[in-house]
Design an enzyme around this catalytic site. Structure first.
Site, PDB file in Angstrom:
ATOM      1  N   LYS A  37       0.833  -1.195   0.000  1.00 43.32           N
ATOM      2  CA  LYS A  37       0.000   0.000   0.000  1.00 43.32           C
ATOM      3  C   LYS A  37       0.872   1.252   0.000  1.00 43.32           C
ATOM      4  CE  LYS A  37      -3.948   1.969   2.526  1.00 43.32           C
ATOM      5  NZ  LYS A  37      -4.926   1.744   3.618  1.00 43.32           N
ATOM      6  N   SER A  62      -9.152   3.168   2.174  1.00 45.72           N
ATOM      7  CA  SER A  62      -7.995   3.617   1.432  1.00 45.72           C
ATOM      8  C   SER A  62      -7.185   2.494   0.806  1.00 45.72           C
ATOM      9  CB  SER A  62      -7.083   4.443   2.357  1.00 45.72           C
ATOM     10  OG  SER A  62      -6.629   3.674   3.456  1.00 45.72           O
ATOM     11  N   SER A  99     -10.684   1.323   6.248  1.00 39.71           N
ATOM     12  CA  SER A  99      -9.887   1.283   5.022  1.00 39.71           C
ATOM     13  C   SER A  99      -9.448  -0.098   4.579  1.00 39.71           C
ATOM     14  CB  SER A  99      -8.653   2.180   5.181  1.00 39.71           C
ATOM     15  OG  SER A  99      -9.033   3.535   5.203  1.00 39.71           O
TER      16      SER A  99
END
Length: 487
Positions: free
Chosen positions: A82, A157, A181
């Site tokens: 990520k 996210s 997220s």
């Protein structure tokens, strides 16, 4: 040589076993995934800063030089990290133009652990700017699209990770979660994730070593895959003062007995939920409970204080983390981030103190609740995947969302409890958009949670597909613009 399509269809657990047993080479696995990425990623924009040659070199090195007696649990699996964590040699932008050209010169702790377990990094996964909001778009890489419908968001996210898993660009991926997220994008993309209890996965060194809101965790296409990666990521580290040891062999515990489950579609009215989410999930929940022999009660603890705690502490932490950047680069930061920093700057000491005091009350309330119930089940998200052209749903079922956090009240309130929570693929809307189920267990009972989730997964898979059917993306059409305006 094994067929590439067969390889990308394999769950990470199965693929890792094949690699360790030399039924397939790491190079074959890597090539199959890179070919898939080359074909589909231009449409999804899930993986960014792709470094294919570096990935192939890593795979060839495992095939030719790695000690056959030292093959970790993620041996040879392609992954992408990520873009909120540093991975040496990859861009580390956090989705912000302020850091568009930054190259990481060190690895985050989870990157180190995954590499030590044998995973091979190929790139990063796309995120919202600074990870804020559950819609993965930013001015550096553009917007990530949902593999089930390119006109819809993949969430965030960890949206790039979820889209990559759903489209089988990757077999496994890491993510992080503050207000949903890991869970929201898993729901939107029909994959699986777990938000662990704070401390299960060490997080550090960081700005808030004793914070309980932000955690890191795994995403996969099955409960077994999530448990596999959690076994690698978990465990104490002296740089993370809240971190605790976790016995990987206890991650999925036997759960044959009948249990008592609480179900709430809207957290007792705390959250406004799109009716299509409720009408899609309720018959599934009833049916699954009957088939598993679980007692299902429509109830929920009072999570209003948990939501209040989340919003106050989140604003305080954002002001500390982003306040200096807002002052230095006000024109390079999105309005939602500036708004939340300003909320943090208006906080008074007593307000923060009350929020911290609420944390103790919340913990006791959840402890008491789980004396009666084994699990709490809710929708993961209040809405199905929404169009990529909007920042967030500003209205649900006729109710105006006052800010970009209100449409995420369900996962945010669970964050405020510090309890572990998973998102499981559950069903689809009539239009074919995924809807996930959030499953919550007592604090630090990840083994219990994963065990029950594995039973739920088996029952749910009897009802709904969990992988994308082909062809979903028409590759005869040109890829959409990743920098489509979102506003």
């Amino acid at each position: 040589m094994t067929d590439g399509t067969e390889l990308i269809d394999r769950d990470a657990t199965d693929l890792a076993r094949m690699l360790r047993e030399e039924a397939v080479s790491a190079t074959e696995v890597m090539q199959a995934h890179l070919e898939r990425i080359e074909r589909l990623n231009p449409y999804l924009n899930a993986i960014v800063d792709l470094q294919s040659e570096r990935a192939l070199e890593g795979a060839r090195a495992l095939d030719h030089h790695h000690d056959q007696n030292d093959r970790g649990p993620l041996y040879g699996l392609p992954t992408a990290h990520k873009d909120l964590v540093p991975a040496r040699g990859f861009r580390f932008t956090e989705g912000s133009p302020i850091f568009a050209d930054r190259i990481a010169d060190e690895d985050d702790l989870i990157v180190t652990r995954m590499a030590a377990a044998g995973a091979i990094a190929i790139g990063k996964t796309n995120v919202p700017e600074f990870g804020l909001g559950s819609h993965s778009f930013n001015p550096v890489y553009g917007v990530t699209r949902n593999p089930y419908d390119l006109s819809r968001t993949a969430g965030g996210s960890s949206g790039g990770a979820a889209a990559a898993l759903a489209a089988r660009l990757l077999p496994i991926a890491d993510g992080s979660d503050t207000g949903g997220s890991l869970r929201n994008p898993a729901s939107f993309c029909n994959v699986t994730s777990i938000r662990p209890s704070p401390g299960t996965v060490p997080s550090g060194p960081g700005s808030f070593p004793y914070g309980t809101l932000a955690v890191k965790g795994p995403m996969g296409r099955s409960v077994a895959d999530v448990a596999l990666l959690l076994s690698v990521l978990s465990g104490s580290d002296e740089r993370s003062p809240l971190s605790v040891g976790l016995d990987a062999t206890e991650l999925i515990k036997p759960t044959g007995r009948a249990i008592r489950v609480a179900w709430s579609a809207d957290l007792n009215g705390l959250a406004t939920v799109d009716p299509v989410v409720i009408t899609s999930l309720e018959p599934v929940i009833t049916d699954i409970a009957e088939r598993l022999g679980w007692q299902l009660d429509a109830t929920c603890p009072d999570l209003g204080p948990a939501l209040d705690y989340f919003r106050v502490i989140r604003a305080m932490q954002l002001e500390q983390a982003l306040g200096p950047l807002v002052d230095q680069h006000p024109d390079l930061i999105k309005p939602d981030a500036i708004w939340n920093v300003e909320i943090g700057r208006r906080l008074q000491g007593p307000e923060i103190g009350r929020a911290l005091h609420q944390a103790a009350e919340i913990h006791q309330a959840m402890t008491d609740f789980f004396q009666t119930y084994d699990l709490l089940i809710t929708p993961t998200c209040q809405v199905p995947p929404f169009p990529v052209g909007i920042r967030y749903p500003d209205e649900i079922a006729g109710t105006t969302m006052q800010d970009y956090l209100e449409w995420m009240r369900i996962p945010s309130a669970i964050t405020g409890t510090a309890c572990p929570a998973m998102s499981l693929p559950a069903t689809f809307t009539p239009e074919g958009l995924p809807i996930g189920l959030q499953v919550v267990a007592p604090f630090r009972r990840e083994g219990q949670l994963l065990g029950y989730a594995s039973l739920l997964e088996s029952a749910l898979r009897d009802r709904t597909p969990t992988l994308l059917d082909e062809p979903v993306i028409d590759t005869n059409q040109p890829p959409p613009d990743p920098f489509e305006r979102v506003g």
